[in-house]
Design a protein around this motif. Structure first.
Motif, PDB file in Angstrom:
ATOM      1  N   ILE A  70      43.660  28.166  35.618  1.00  0.00           N
ATOM      2  CA  ILE A  70      42.984  28.852  36.722  1.00  0.00           C
ATOM      3  C   ILE A  70      41.488  28.944  36.429  1.00  0.00           C
ATOM      4  CG2 ILE A  70      42.741  31.056  37.948  1.00  0.00           C
ATOM      5  CD1 ILE A  70      45.771  31.479  37.430  1.00  0.00           C
ATOM      6  N   ALA A  71      41.148  29.318  35.196  1.00  0.00           N
ATOM      7  CA  ALA A  71      39.734  29.431  34.815  1.00  0.00           C
ATOM      8  C   ALA A  71      38.997  28.124  35.018  1.00  0.00           C
ATOM      9  CB  ALA A  71      39.619  29.881  33.362  1.00  0.00           C
ATOM     10  N   ASP A  72      39.656  27.008  34.730  1.00  0.00           N
ATOM     11  CA  ASP A  72      39.026  25.691  34.880  1.00  0.00           C
ATOM     12  C   ASP A  72      38.616  25.403  36.322  1.00  0.00           C
ATOM     13  OD1 ASP A  72      39.337  25.160  32.189  1.00  0.00           O
ATOM     14  OD2 ASP A  72      41.185  23.999  32.447  1.00  0.00           O
ATOM     15  N   SER A  78      32.063  35.351  34.380  1.00  0.00           N
ATOM     16  CA  SER A  78      32.763  36.498  33.803  1.00  0.00           C
ATOM     17  C   SER A  78      34.272  36.386  34.007  1.00  0.00           C
ATOM     18  CB  SER A  78      32.246  37.800  34.426  1.00  0.00           C
ATOM     19  OG  SER A  78      32.479  37.831  35.827  1.00  0.00           O
ATOM     20  N   ILE A  79      34.681  35.896  35.170  1.00  0.00           N
ATOM     21  CA  ILE A  79      36.113  35.713  35.423  1.00  0.00           C
ATOM     22  C   ILE A  79      36.672  34.616  34.521  1.00  0.00           C
ATOM     23  CG2 ILE A  79      37.842  35.008  37.119  1.00  0.00           C
ATOM     24  CD1 ILE A  79      36.160  36.289  39.279  1.00  0.00           C
ATOM     25  N   LYS A  80      35.925  33.516  34.419  1.00  0.00           N
ATOM     26  CA  LYS A  80      36.366  32.412  33.562  1.00  0.00           C
ATOM     27  C   LYS A  80      36.566  32.887  32.131  1.00  0.00           C
ATOM     28  CE  LYS A  80      34.355  28.325  33.982  1.00  0.00           C
ATOM     29  NZ  LYS A  80      35.322  27.367  34.557  1.00  0.00           N
ATOM     30  N   GLN A  81      35.624  33.691  31.621  1.00  0.00           N
ATOM     31  CA  GLN A  81      35.706  34.128  30.233  1.00  0.00           C
ATOM     32  C   GLN A  81      36.908  35.032  30.009  1.00  0.00           C
ATOM     33  OE1 GLN A  81      33.592  32.895  27.783  1.00  0.00           O
ATOM     34  NE2 GLN A  81      35.296  33.740  26.575  1.00  0.00           N
ATOM     35  N   PHE A  82      37.157  35.948  30.957  1.00  0.00           N
ATOM     36  CA  PHE A  82      38.325  36.814  30.823  1.00  0.00           C
ATOM     37  C   PHE A  82      39.610  35.987  30.782  1.00  0.00           C
ATOM     38  CE2 PHE A  82      41.950  38.957  32.768  1.00  0.00           C
ATOM     39  CZ  PHE A  82      42.077  40.071  31.961  1.00  0.00           C
ATOM     40  N   LEU A  83      39.716  35.003  31.664  1.00  0.00           N
ATOM     41  CA  LEU A  83      40.927  34.188  31.712  1.00  0.00           C
ATOM     42  C   LEU A  83      41.071  33.315  30.471  1.00  0.00           C
ATOM     43  CD1 LEU A  83      40.854  33.198  35.491  1.00  0.00           C
ATOM     44  CD2 LEU A  83      42.448  34.774  34.375  1.00  0.00           C
ATOM     45  N   SER A 136      45.695  27.726  45.606  1.00  0.00           N
ATOM     46  CA  SER A 136      44.299  27.926  45.213  1.00  0.00           C
ATOM     47  C   SER A 136      44.254  28.783  43.951  1.00  0.00           C
ATOM     48  CB  SER A 136      43.534  28.642  46.325  1.00  0.00           C
ATOM     49  OG  SER A 136      44.009  29.981  46.460  1.00  0.00           O
ATOM     50  N   PRO A 137      43.116  28.785  43.231  1.00  0.00           N
ATOM     51  CA  PRO A 137      42.975  29.652  42.060  1.00  0.00           C
ATOM     52  C   PRO A 137      43.156  31.129  42.411  1.00  0.00           C
ATOM     53  CG  PRO A 137      41.240  28.007  42.089  1.00  0.00           C
ATOM     54  CD  PRO A 137      41.943  27.901  43.396  1.00  0.00           C
ATOM     55  N   ALA A 138      42.693  31.535  43.600  1.00  0.00           N
ATOM     56  CA  ALA A 138      42.825  32.938  43.998  1.00  0.00           C
ATOM     57  C   ALA A 138      44.290  33.324  44.171  1.00  0.00           C
ATOM     58  CB  ALA A 138      42.067  33.184  45.301  1.00  0.00           C
ATOM     59  N   ARG A 139      45.071  32.458  44.774  1.00  0.00           N
ATOM     60  CA  ARG A 139      46.498  32.734  44.947  1.00  0.00           C
ATOM     61  C   ARG A 139      47.210  32.753  43.595  1.00  0.00           C
ATOM     62  NH1 ARG A 139      47.710  28.308  49.657  1.00  0.00           N
ATOM     63  NH2 ARG A 139      45.612  28.468  50.570  1.00  0.00           N
ATOM     64  N   ALA A 140      46.805  31.842  42.708  1.00  0.00           N
ATOM     65  CA  ALA A 140      47.420  31.800  41.378  1.00  0.00           C
ATOM     66  C   ALA A 140      47.090  33.066  40.582  1.00  0.00           C
ATOM     67  CB  ALA A 140      46.946  30.561  40.623  1.00  0.00           C
ATOM     68  N   ALA A 141      45.848  33.541  40.707  1.00  0.00           N
ATOM     69  CA  ALA A 141      45.471  34.790  40.026  1.00  0.00           C
ATOM     70  C   ALA A 141      46.290  35.959  40.562  1.00  0.00           C
ATOM     71  CB  ALA A 141      43.975  35.053  40.213  1.00  0.00           C
ATOM     72  N   ASN A 189      40.623  43.912  39.055  1.00  0.00           N
ATOM     73  CA  ASN A 189      39.260  43.716  39.563  1.00  0.00           C
ATOM     74  C   ASN A 189      38.983  42.254  39.918  1.00  0.00           C
ATOM     75  OD1 ASN A 189      38.603  46.434  39.336  1.00  0.00           O
ATOM     76  ND2 ASN A 189      37.825  46.216  37.249  1.00  0.00           N
ATOM     77  N   ILE A 190      39.527  41.343  39.114  1.00  0.00           N
ATOM     78  CA  ILE A 190      39.343  39.916  39.379  1.00  0.00           C
ATOM     79  C   ILE A 190      39.993  39.525  40.707  1.00  0.00           C
ATOM     80  CG2 ILE A 190      40.156  37.624  38.652  1.00  0.00           C
ATOM     81  CD1 ILE A 190      39.537  38.505  35.764  1.00  0.00           C
ATOM     82  N   VAL A 191      41.216  39.979  40.913  1.00  0.00           N
ATOM     83  CA  VAL A 191      41.912  39.642  42.157  1.00  0.00           C
ATOM     84  C   VAL A 191      41.191  40.270  43.350  1.00  0.00           C
ATOM     85  CG1 VAL A 191      44.081  39.852  43.449  1.00  0.00           C
ATOM     86  CG2 VAL A 191      44.125  39.277  41.015  1.00  0.00           C
ATOM     87  N   ASP A 192      40.698  41.489  43.176  1.00  0.00           N
ATOM     88  CA  ASP A 192      39.912  42.115  44.252  1.00  0.00           C
ATOM     89  C   ASP A 192      38.658  41.289  44.564  1.00  0.00           C
ATOM     90  OD1 ASP A 192      41.377  44.335  45.085  1.00  0.00           O
ATOM     91  OD2 ASP A 192      40.615  45.591  43.457  1.00  0.00           O
ATOM     92  N   LYS A 193      37.989  40.830  43.525  1.00  0.00           N
ATOM     93  CA  LYS A 193      36.766  40.054  43.722  1.00  0.00           C
ATOM     94  C   LYS A 193      37.070  38.740  44.430  1.00  0.00           C
ATOM     95  CE  LYS A 193      32.598  38.625  41.239  1.00  0.00           C
ATOM     96  NZ  LYS A 193      31.909  38.635  39.915  1.00  0.00           N
TER      97      LYS A 193
END
Length: 231
Positions: A70-72, A78-83, A136-141, A189-193
């Motif tokens: 997902i991060a890729d 910031s989201i990429k780093q958390f993932l 999509s990455p958002a749906r996967a998150a 917070n990531i999913v909200d964003k």
């Protein structure tokens, strides 16, 4: 004008709050499931917990890989780093915890290799990959989030009274820990964003991904409790 915007934003219901509300009946069934009740009371059969751990090992391995995949696909640093950190932590920290459980319950490497993947574990993981590869990455998150959030709520509910069985108490403590709670809040917070950036159709599909994961979470307990097989 800024204060008006912030006030409106504060009063808005976030996408994760909506997800949580809609998934509430499924989550309540998880809280009330015999697997969870017996884990807390200490009456859960050891062979049932062993079954759960072997299936969960398969799930977590893929769960960690999905964080990285997902991060890729995302650009937010910031989201990429958390993932990416989550992927590493799941492979390292979570694996260390599970190894301790495996040693205590004499689950060998050969036993893990020869244990077939149960239908619900297979379907759950397939669902998450589908949300990324066909969605999509958002749906996967959004599909990842229930594993964090539900387990954190279960940990907080069970830690009040604990379990008389040491290994079950260790399991409960893992999901009530400050570190896991912090990771859960960050994932929310990531999913909200990601939801804020989505159009109405995408928001609905994120919600569907979350609800389906909540369904598979509920049936993960049943899978373990009944030692689910393909036939």
């Amino acid at each position: 004008m800024i204060s008006v915007y912030l006030k409106r934003r504060k009063n808005m219901v976030s996408i994760t709050q909506k997800m949580h509300q809609q998934a509430a009946p499924l989550w309540q069934e998880s809280f009330d499931h015999p697997f969870i009740k017996e884990l807390a009371s200490g009456s859960l059969p050891t062979d049932t917990f062993r079954y759960y751990l072997k299936q969960d090992r398969y799930y977590l391995e893929n769960f960690g890989d999905l964080h990285q995949q997902i991060a890729d696909h995302l650009s937010d640093a910031s989201i990429k780093q958390f993932l990416y950190d989550g992927a590493q932590g799941l492979h390292d920290d979570e694996a260390t915890i599970r190894r301790e459980f495996f040693q205590e319950l004499s689950i060998t490497t050969d036993e893990i290799k020869t244990t077939p993947i149960a239908p619900n574990a297979y379907n759950y993981v397939s669902h998450m990959y589908h949300e990324l590869n066909e969605g999509s990455p958002a749906r996967a998150a959004a599909a990842l989030l229930p594993c964090y959030w539900l387990y954190n709520e279960i940990g907080k509910k069970l830690v009040k009274n604990g379990s008389p069985v040491k290994i079950y108490q260790q399991f409960i403590n893992t999901y009530d820990s400050n570190g896991f709670t912090d990771a859960t809040n960050q994932m929310i917070n990531i999913v909200d964003k990601l939801g804020e950036q989505a159009d109405p159709d995408e928001k609905q599909k994120m919600n569907t991904a979350f609800i389906r994961s909540s369904y598979y979470e509920l049936h993960f307990w049943g899978m373990a409790y009944n030692h689910q097989k393909w036939a």
